[in-house]
Write a protein that holds these residues in place. Structure first.
Motif, mmCIF file in Angstrom:
data_model
loop_
_atom_site.group_PDB
_atom_site.id
_atom_site.type_symbol
_atom_site.label_atom_id
_atom_site.label_comp_id
_atom_site.label_asym_id
_atom_site.label_seq_id
_atom_site.Cartn_x
_atom_site.Cartn_y
_atom_site.Cartn_z
ATOM 1 N N ALA A 1 -6.066 -0.303 4.913
ATOM 2 C CA ALA A 1 -6.674 -0.210 3.579
ATOM 3 C C ALA A 1 -6.458 1.166 2.954
ATOM 4 O O ALA A 1 -6.297 1.291 1.732
ATOM 5 C CB ALA A 1 -8.163 -0.523 3.654
ATOM 6 N N ALA A 2 -6.436 2.209 3.779
ATOM 7 C CA ALA A 2 -6.215 3.565 3.260
ATOM 8 C C ALA A 2 -4.803 3.697 2.690
ATOM 9 O O ALA A 2 -4.600 4.323 1.643
ATOM 10 C CB ALA A 2 -6.442 4.593 4.357
ATOM 11 N N ALA A 3 -3.819 3.088 3.373
ATOM 12 C CA ALA A 3 -2.448 3.116 2.877
ATOM 13 C C ALA A 3 -2.349 2.347 1.564
ATOM 14 O O ALA A 3 -1.646 2.769 0.631
ATOM 15 C CB ALA A 3 -1.502 2.515 3.913
ATOM 16 N N ARG B 1 -2.569 -8.696 5.022
ATOM 17 C CA ARG B 1 -3.691 -8.667 5.974
ATOM 18 C C ARG B 1 -3.981 -7.225 6.404
ATOM 19 O O ARG B 1 -5.145 -6.815 6.506
ATOM 20 C CB ARG B 1 -3.335 -9.534 7.185
ATOM 21 C CG ARG B 1 -4.457 -9.765 8.183
ATOM 22 C CD ARG B 1 -3.982 -10.820 9.178
ATOM 23 N NE ARG B 1 -5.031 -11.200 10.112
ATOM 24 C CZ ARG B 1 -5.156 -10.721 11.344
ATOM 25 N NH1 ARG B 1 -4.276 -9.823 11.788
ATOM 26 N NH2 ARG B 1 -6.117 -11.130 12.145
ATOM 27 N N GLU B 2 -2.913 -6.462 6.651
ATOM 28 C CA GLU B 2 -3.101 -5.053 7.011
ATOM 29 C C GLU B 2 -3.663 -4.261 5.833
ATOM 30 O O GLU B 2 -4.569 -3.425 6.000
ATOM 31 C CB GLU B 2 -1.775 -4.442 7.468
ATOM 32 C CG GLU B 2 -1.303 -4.922 8.828
ATOM 33 C CD GLU B 2 -0.176 -4.067 9.373
ATOM 34 O OE1 GLU B 2 -0.247 -3.692 10.563
ATOM 35 O OE2 GLU B 2 0.772 -3.755 8.621
ATOM 36 N N PHE B 3 -3.120 -4.505 4.626
ATOM 37 C CA PHE B 3 -3.581 -3.777 3.446
ATOM 38 C C PHE B 3 -5.068 -4.015 3.164
ATOM 39 O O PHE B 3 -5.745 -3.146 2.616
ATOM 40 C CB PHE B 3 -2.767 -4.185 2.219
ATOM 41 C CG PHE B 3 -1.475 -3.430 2.050
ATOM 42 C CD1 PHE B 3 -1.249 -2.217 2.673
ATOM 43 C CD2 PHE B 3 -0.470 -3.935 1.225
ATOM 44 C CE1 PHE B 3 -0.069 -1.512 2.512
ATOM 45 C CE2 PHE B 3 0.722 -3.238 1.044
ATOM 46 C CZ PHE B 3 0.922 -2.032 1.693
ATOM 47 N N THR B 4 -5.547 -5.178 3.508
ATOM 48 C CA THR B 4 -6.955 -5.491 3.249
ATOM 49 C C THR B 4 -7.819 -5.273 4.486
ATOM 50 O O THR B 4 -8.995 -5.641 4.495
ATOM 51 C CB THR B 4 -7.109 -6.950 2.766
ATOM 52 O OG1 THR B 4 -6.521 -7.837 3.726
ATOM 53 C CG2 THR B 4 -6.440 -7.135 1.415
ATOM 54 N N LYS C 1 4.920 7.346 3.821
ATOM 55 C CA LYS C 1 4.005 8.328 4.397
ATOM 56 C C LYS C 1 2.755 7.699 4.999
ATOM 57 O O LYS C 1 2.304 8.095 6.087
ATOM 58 C CB LYS C 1 3.607 9.334 3.309
ATOM 59 C CG LYS C 1 2.755 10.500 3.806
ATOM 60 C CD LYS C 1 2.531 11.508 2.685
ATOM 61 C CE LYS C 1 1.720 12.701 3.176
ATOM 62 N NZ LYS C 1 1.504 13.684 2.073
ATOM 63 N N TYR C 2 2.196 6.707 4.316
ATOM 64 C CA TYR C 2 0.892 6.193 4.726
ATOM 65 C C TYR C 2 0.933 4.833 5.417
ATOM 66 O O TYR C 2 0.014 4.517 6.186
ATOM 67 C CB TYR C 2 -0.042 6.117 3.508
ATOM 68 C CG TYR C 2 -0.270 7.453 2.869
ATOM 69 C CD1 TYR C 2 -1.030 8.437 3.499
ATOM 70 C CD2 TYR C 2 0.316 7.768 1.640
ATOM 71 C CE1 TYR C 2 -1.226 9.682 2.927
ATOM 72 C CE2 TYR C 2 0.119 9.018 1.052
ATOM 73 C CZ TYR C 2 -0.645 9.960 1.692
ATOM 74 O OH TYR C 2 -0.838 11.200 1.126
ATOM 75 N N TYR C 3 1.976 4.038 5.170
ATOM 76 C CA TYR C 3 2.036 2.713 5.780
ATOM 77 C C TYR C 3 3.086 2.622 6.881
ATOM 78 O O TYR C 3 2.795 2.200 7.997
ATOM 79 C CB TYR C 3 2.315 1.652 4.709
ATOM 80 C CG TYR C 3 2.349 0.243 5.262
ATOM 81 C CD1 TYR C 3 1.167 -0.390 5.659
ATOM 82 C CD2 TYR C 3 3.551 -0.454 5.393
ATOM 83 C CE1 TYR C 3 1.194 -1.685 6.181
ATOM 84 C CE2 TYR C 3 3.576 -1.743 5.908
ATOM 85 C CZ TYR C 3 2.400 -2.345 6.306
ATOM 86 O OH TYR C 3 2.430 -3.626 6.820
#
Length: 304
Positions: free
Chosen positions: A120-122, A113-116, A141-143
Motif C-alpha cells: 500500500a505504501a508503494a 492485491r499487493e497495492f491494496t 524505487k518503492y514497488y
C-alpha cells in the motif's frame, strides 16, 4: 523485481480472454490488457505507463511476458519478477484461484492485491506522481526495489507505453513503435543504428550495419555495465537503456544514428535546423506527436 536479468519465457496473450469479444489488432497484446486493467482501477495514464514500463524492463519483453523466468534460471518470475516470499505468495494465490502462476490476468490481480495490502505504501507513492518518468522511478524505487536501478530504461519504456495509449484512443494504424530483436548475424539499418549508439557509449566499432562478433562483444560489455542480462542480444531492455533523448542542439553518435534512420541528411552528428525539420516531418507523417524531440516513440517508429 529484485533483478533486471529476467530472460523471456514463452510469450503469450494470457490475459487477452479477459477483454471480452473481438479484439482489434492494436489491442491484442499483454500491454493493452494491463493498460485497461490499471486504468480501470483508477490509475492515471502516466501512472499506468510507469507501471507497465517497469514490467517491460523486468520481464524483458514488449509486450510484457507473464511467463518470464529470471535469466540463468534464477528465482524471479513473471511481469514483476517476484521472488522470495512475494513469489511464494504469488504461487499460493494462483493455487487458490486454480490458475497457472503465469496467467497474465492472475498477475495483474496479484499486483492490485499487493497495492491494496502489503504494498500500500508503494501504491501511495505511485499515486503521488504526475508524469510517466516520475511514475516509472516511483515503481522502481518503492514497488520493484531491484538491485540495479536502470531508471532510464524504465523511463523510456514508460514513455513508449504512454505514447501508444496515453490519450485513451487507439494508435493510428500506420504508427508502429516496436523495436527489433537484434543478435549476432543481423544486418541492416537497425544494426547500423545500434553500432552508432554503442559508439556513443564509448565502444570502438566500425559502423557497417553488420552485427558480428565485435558488435556482440560491445553489446555484452554495455549490458554488463548497465546491469542487464549479458546475452549479447538486443531486445526491449537493452534498447530502452541505450536509446538517447535527442533534440535541437544535440551532438554525437546518437545524432548520427538518428540521421541514418531519417535518411536524406548529411550524417555529421549535429542536430541542427535541417535535422529538426526532418524529425518534425517524419513525426507528422507517422502520426506521432510533432515536437521535434526524439524519444522512445520516435525511435521505435524509425528503427525496423
Amino acid at each position: 523485481m529484485f533483478t533486471l536479468t529476467a530472460a523471456a519465457g514463452a510469450a503469450g496473450l494470457a490475459g487477452a480472454a479477459g477483454l471480452g469479444g473481438a479484439t482489434p489488432s492494436w489491442a491484442a497484446n499483454n500491454n493493452k490488457t494491463a493498460w485497461d486493467f490499471f486504468r480501470g482501477k483508477g490509475l492515471s495514464p502516466s501512472q499506468t505507463a510507469g507501471l507497465i514500463g517497469n514490467f517491460i524492463v523486468e520481464s524483458g519483453r514488449d509486450p510484457i511476458d507473464p511467463a518470464a523466468v529470471q535469466f540463468g534460471g534464477g528465482p524471479g518470475r513473471g511481469i514483476a519478477q517476484w521472488e522470495g516470499s512475494r513469489k511464494t505468495q504469488l504461487y499460493n494465490y494462483a493455487k487458490s484461484r486454480g490458475l497457472a502462476w503465469s496467467s497474465l490476468r492472475l498477475q495483474l490481480d496479484f499486483v492490485w492485491r499487493e497495492f491494496t495490502g502489503t504494498e500500500a505504501a508503494a501504491y501511495a507513492k505511485l499515486k503521488a506522481t504526475n508524469s510517466p518518468s516520475t511514475a516509472a522511478v516511483a515503481v522502481r524505487k518503492y514497488y520493484e526495489r531491484p538491485s540495479v536501478h536502470a531508471d532510464q530504461a524504465r523511463i523510456n519504456a514508460a514513455q513508449l507505453i504512454y505514447s501508444r495509449y496515453g490519450d485513451g484512443s487507439a494508435p493510428p494504424p500506420s504508427t508502429e513503435t516496436g523495436l527489433p530483436l537484434l543478435k549476432n548475424g543481423a544486418s541492416g539499418s537497425a544494426a547500423k543504428t545500434l553500432q552508432y549508439l554503442l559508439r556513443g557509449n564509448g565502444h570502438s566499432l566500425t559502423v557497417d550495419g553488420v552485427f558480428g562478433s565485435k558488435t556482440q562483444a560491445a553489446v555484452k560489455s554495455y549490458q554488463q555495465k548497465k546491469g542487464l542480462a549479458v546475452d549479447g542480444v538486443v531486445g526491449p531492455r537493452t534498447w530502452m537503456a541505450i536509446l538517447p533523448l535527442l533534440k535541437n542542439g544535440a551532438k554525437g553518435d546518437g545524432v548520427r544514428a538518428l540521421q541514418v534512420e531519417l535518411g536524406g541528411l548529411t550524417v555529421d552528428g549535429s542536430f541542427g535546423d535541417k535535422t529538426l525539420a526532418k524529425v518534425r516531418s517524419y513525426q507528422s507523417s507517422a502520426k506521432l506527436k510533432v515536437d521535434g524531440v526524439v524519444g522512445p516513440a520516435t525511435w521505435g517508429s524509425l528503427i525496423d
